[in-house]
Design an enzyme around this catalytic site. Structure first.
Site, PDB file in Angstrom:
ATOM      1  N   HIS A 424       0.848  -1.194   0.000  1.00  0.00           N
ATOM      2  CA  HIS A 424       0.000   0.000   0.000  1.00  0.00           C
ATOM      3  C   HIS A 424       0.884   1.245   0.000  1.00  0.00           C
ATOM      4  CE1 HIS A 424      -3.326  -2.490   2.205  1.00  0.00           C
ATOM      5  NE2 HIS A 424      -3.200  -2.831   0.943  1.00  0.00           N
TER       6      HIS A 424
HETATM    7  C1  LIG Z   1       0.095  -7.371  -4.170  1.00  0.00           C
HETATM    8  C2  LIG Z   1      -0.865  -6.242  -3.878  1.00  0.00           C
HETATM    9  C3  LIG Z   1      -1.972  -6.477  -3.077  1.00  0.00           C
HETATM   10  C4  LIG Z   1      -2.860  -5.436  -2.784  1.00  0.00           C
HETATM   11  N1  LIG Z   1      -4.018  -5.717  -2.117  1.00  0.00           N
HETATM   12  C5  LIG Z   1      -4.968  -4.755  -1.998  1.00  0.00           C
HETATM   13  C6  LIG Z   1      -6.264  -5.060  -1.471  1.00  0.00           C
HETATM   14  O1  LIG Z   1      -6.574  -6.205  -1.155  1.00  0.00           O
HETATM   15  N2  LIG Z   1      -7.141  -4.031  -1.339  1.00  0.00           N
HETATM   16  C7  LIG Z   1      -6.845  -2.742  -1.688  1.00  0.00           C
HETATM   17  O2  LIG Z   1      -7.682  -1.854  -1.506  1.00  0.00           O
HETATM   18  N3  LIG Z   1      -5.638  -2.434  -2.222  1.00  0.00           N
HETATM   19  C8  LIG Z   1      -4.711  -3.406  -2.414  1.00  0.00           C
HETATM   20  N4  LIG Z   1      -3.520  -3.108  -3.018  1.00  0.00           N
HETATM   21  C9  LIG Z   1      -3.251  -1.706  -3.388  1.00  0.00           C
HETATM   22  C10 LIG Z   1      -4.008  -1.259  -4.651  1.00  0.00           C
HETATM   23  O3  LIG Z   1      -3.805  -2.193  -5.687  1.00  0.00           O
HETATM   24  C11 LIG Z   1      -3.498   0.142  -5.036  1.00  0.00           C
HETATM   25  O4  LIG Z   1      -3.784   1.036  -3.974  1.00  0.00           O
HETATM   26  C12 LIG Z   1      -4.118   0.693  -6.314  1.00  0.00           C
HETATM   27  O5  LIG Z   1      -3.953  -0.197  -7.394  1.00  0.00           O
HETATM   28  C13 LIG Z   1      -3.444   2.028  -6.644  1.00  0.00           C
HETATM   29  O6  LIG Z   1      -4.012   2.551  -7.821  1.00  0.00           O
HETATM   30  P1  LIG Z   1      -3.190   3.563  -8.731  1.00  0.00           P
HETATM   31  O7  LIG Z   1      -4.081   3.960  -9.837  1.00  0.00           O
HETATM   32  O8  LIG Z   1      -2.586   4.611  -7.890  1.00  0.00           O
HETATM   33  O9  LIG Z   1      -1.931   2.734  -9.284  1.00  0.00           O
HETATM   34  P2  LIG Z   1      -1.840   1.323 -10.023  1.00  0.00           P
HETATM   35  O10 LIG Z   1      -3.097   0.546  -9.883  1.00  0.00           O
HETATM   36  O11 LIG Z   1      -0.574   0.722  -9.536  1.00  0.00           O
HETATM   37  O12 LIG Z   1      -1.680   1.699 -11.553  1.00  0.00           O
HETATM   38  C14 LIG Z   1      -0.635   2.475 -12.073  1.00  0.00           C
HETATM   39  C15 LIG Z   1      -0.364   2.023 -13.511  1.00  0.00           C
HETATM   40  O13 LIG Z   1       0.394   3.056 -14.156  1.00  0.00           O
HETATM   41  C16 LIG Z   1       1.340   2.460 -15.009  1.00  0.00           C
HETATM   42  N5  LIG Z   1       2.428   3.423 -15.212  1.00  0.00           N
HETATM   43  C17 LIG Z   1       3.270   3.909 -14.280  1.00  0.00           C
HETATM   44  N6  LIG Z   1       4.130   4.784 -14.820  1.00  0.00           N
HETATM   45  C18 LIG Z   1       3.821   4.855 -16.142  1.00  0.00           C
HETATM   46  C19 LIG Z   1       4.379   5.594 -17.236  1.00  0.00           C
HETATM   47  N7  LIG Z   1       5.399   6.441 -17.051  1.00  0.00           N
HETATM   48  N8  LIG Z   1       3.842   5.419 -18.464  1.00  0.00           N
HETATM   49  C20 LIG Z   1       2.780   4.561 -18.665  1.00  0.00           C
HETATM   50  N9  LIG Z   1       2.225   3.842 -17.656  1.00  0.00           N
HETATM   51  C21 LIG Z   1       2.739   3.992 -16.409  1.00  0.00           C
HETATM   52  C22 LIG Z   1       1.777   1.218 -14.241  1.00  0.00           C
HETATM   53  O14 LIG Z   1       2.358   0.252 -15.103  1.00  0.00           O
HETATM   54  C23 LIG Z   1       0.476   0.756 -13.591  1.00  0.00           C
HETATM   55  O15 LIG Z   1      -0.175  -0.210 -14.383  1.00  0.00           O
HETATM   56  C24 LIG Z   1      -2.599  -4.121  -3.286  1.00  0.00           C
HETATM   57  C25 LIG Z   1      -1.480  -3.881  -4.085  1.00  0.00           C
HETATM   58  C26 LIG Z   1      -0.620  -4.927  -4.399  1.00  0.00           C
HETATM   59  C27 LIG Z   1       0.581  -4.655  -5.275  1.00  0.00           C
END
Ligand SMILES: Cc1cc2nc3c(=O)[nH]c(=O)nc-3n(C[C@H](O)[C@H](O)[C@H](O)COP(=O)(O)OP(=O)(O)OC[C@H]3O[C@@H](n4cnc5c(N)ncnc54)[C@H](O)[C@@H]3O)c2cc1C
Length: 490
Positions: A424
């Protein structure tokens, strides 16, 4: 709404793309933003660095999944004393494809703290809970039909024996009629918001990494990208939403010359873990427990981790000489964690010439005490659940068979001997009107007319619960404000 027959996504091949709205990253924040803006009539292009990996083609929580869907195959670390290992998704759908799917609404006291301490304007809990309700419907947030898995039951049993507050966390899962705990299909972004964005006309290109935004004065106009074939390309846009997650959003903004309060306030939920051995077979290799124990929340929470044989071995690895033999009996072992709400902070710093940023994190003395106390109480919880042997994960840890052995654990534990981890990550581009916030109350970067963030980086600090529900609720709120205040190009 435009209904398209084209495939949902395609690898990036054109040297020049043009769009009204560029969304960088297709995870929880990016996919949600894309669907709402496309449905409001904006011309949307989503770019994702990773590949589109169909669910069902990789085993959940396996090494194969780590290779295909995690950044750097899951080997990423925030340096510090101790360093904290972290993992992030890097694929279409981002973290939502690989995570445990455990859903929590943003807690009311956290929303109130964010409103008053970070001065988030118009943050209305009623609106946030109405959005949460919409999300729960869209993602099919639900509990397991019938019996929960044996590792989950162990958490419940232990907590009940100690009279500790515990509950089953609902998940974004669809179960077939008559299904059971292991028949659910994860309602990740590739199943929900990305198809929805596509149906509304959004284009989604994968294997395309944004290196940098071209910024002149108070506006950005173009993104420099690396295409699927490794060649450079460009994307012209009117507005850009940076949704690359809490590590890569600030790194990209910094590479583009934006620095004020960006990347200075990384917040995480650090965890320590143990492996618990039971007399009967308990291991479920391809799923995680759904129960969480919240007796000491928000400071400390307990839950279960993925426990395939490789991950059981990793949990035993810190004291392999003493505990390694237990891996042969992995069917009777499951891995559990204690997570804390940390008062520490970290930094993300883009380094010129390097692809990935330098990430650091500093645990406070109080954090270290909470981790010690968390691991001790988790051990007690497992003994109360019926574990006959508990293997705490740190170098030199004692084998625990009775509550009397826990004093030994408390005495010998140090965070520098443990593998502290987190999944997280948030708060590197905090929103709000307070001067220390990097973006305004709706995610617009300070001083910029057309650069926005709408992912986990915007949460002002760690929510103390699984964060995806909070990320998506804010993403919906902020996308709606954008729609109210901007019109699609005709
Ligand atoms: C193993 C694991 C278990 C988890 N379990 C839970 C759970 O049970 N419940 C919960 O609420 N949360 C959980 N989380 C956390 C949750 O997944 C994240 O809080 C959420 O996905 C964050 O969303 P986001 O949009 O910030 O980033 P992300 O979902 O990480 O998405 C960001 C995306 O941007 C892309 N990206 C980054 N930089 C670039 C770039 N320069 N150019 C193009 N693309 C790019 C990445 O490749 C990625 O696909 C977990 C996370 C992990 C890793």
């Amino acid at each position: 709404m435009t209904v398209l027959n084209s495939p949902i996504h395609s690898p990036a091949t054109e040297s020049l793309y043009d769009t009204e709205i560029l969304i960088i990253g297709s995870g929880a924040g990016g996919a949600t933003t894309a669907a709402l803006l496309a449905e409001a009539g904006f011309d949307v292009l989503v770019v994702e660095e990773g590949a589109w990996v169909e669910q069902g083609t990789v085993v959940p929580f396996s090494l194969d999944q780590m290779n295909q869907q995690y950044r750097s195959a899951g080997v990423t670390v925030a340096l510090g004393l101790p360093s904290i290992a972290y993992t992030e998704g890097r694929c279409a759908g981002g973290g939502t494809e690989v995570n445990s799917g455990l859903y929590r609404r943003p807690p009311a006291d956290v929303l109130e703290r964010w409103r008053t301490q970070y001065h988030i304007r118009d943050l209305d809990p009623d609106e946030m809970y109405a959005i949460a309700h919409e999300l729960e419907t869209a993602l099919n947030v639900t509990k397991v039909p019938g019996k929960v898995s044996a590792p989950s039951m162990a958490l419940h049993r232990g907590a009940e024996a100690l009279s500790w507050e515990n509950s089953e966390s609902p998940r974004w899962m669809k179960y077939p009629a008559g299904g059971n705990a292991s028949s659910g299909q994860r309602q990740s972004m590739t199943r929900t918001y990305l198809p929805r964005a596509h149906r509304a006309g959004a284009r989604i290109i994968t294997q395309c990494r944004v290196r940098k935004l071209a910024i002149r004065g108070t506006s950005a106009s173009e993104a420099a990208v690396v295409l699927a074939n490794g060649q450079p390309g460009r994307i012209r846009f009117r507005h850009v939403f940076v949704c690359g997650g809490a590590i890569h959003t600030p790194a990209l903004l910094q590479r583009s010359g934006l620095h004020e309060h960006i990347g200075d306030t990384l917040a995480v939920h650090p965890t320590v873990k143990l492996a618990a051995h039971f007399r009967e077979a308990i291991n479920v290799p391809d799923d995680v427990p759904v129960h969480q124990v919240k007796e000491f929340a928000p400071e400390i929470s307990f839950g279960g981790s993925a426990s395939n044989p490789g991950l059981v071995a990793m949990a035993l690895a810190d004291n392999w000489a003493e505990f390694g033999h237990a891996v042969n009996d992995w069917q009777r072992i499951s891995v559990y964690y204690a997570a804390i709400t940390s008062q520490g902070k970290g930094r993300v710093k883009a380094i010129p010439g390097m692809r990935d940023p330098l990430v650091t994190y500093h645990l406070t003395g109080r954090d270290k005490q909470l981790l010690r106390s968390g691991l001790s109480r988790l051990t007690l919880l497992m003994l109360a659940a019926g574990a006959d042997e508990v293997y705490p994960s740190y170098r030199g840890a004692p084998l625990v068979r009775t509550p009397g052995d826990i004093a030994n654990l408390q005495h010998s534990f140090a965070t520098t001997k443990a593998t502290v981890m987190t999944v997280h990550l948030c708060s590197t581009v905090p929103i709000g009107e307070h001067p220390r916030c990097a973006a305004n109350s709706f995610g617009q970067i300070r001083g910029m007319k057309n650069v926005w963030v709408n992912d986990a980086s915007m949460l002002p600090d760690a929510p103390g619960v699984n964060p995806q529900g909070s990320v998506q609720a804010f993403a919906v709120r902020n996308a709606r404000r954008f729609i109210e205040t901007n019109s699609p190009r005709g």
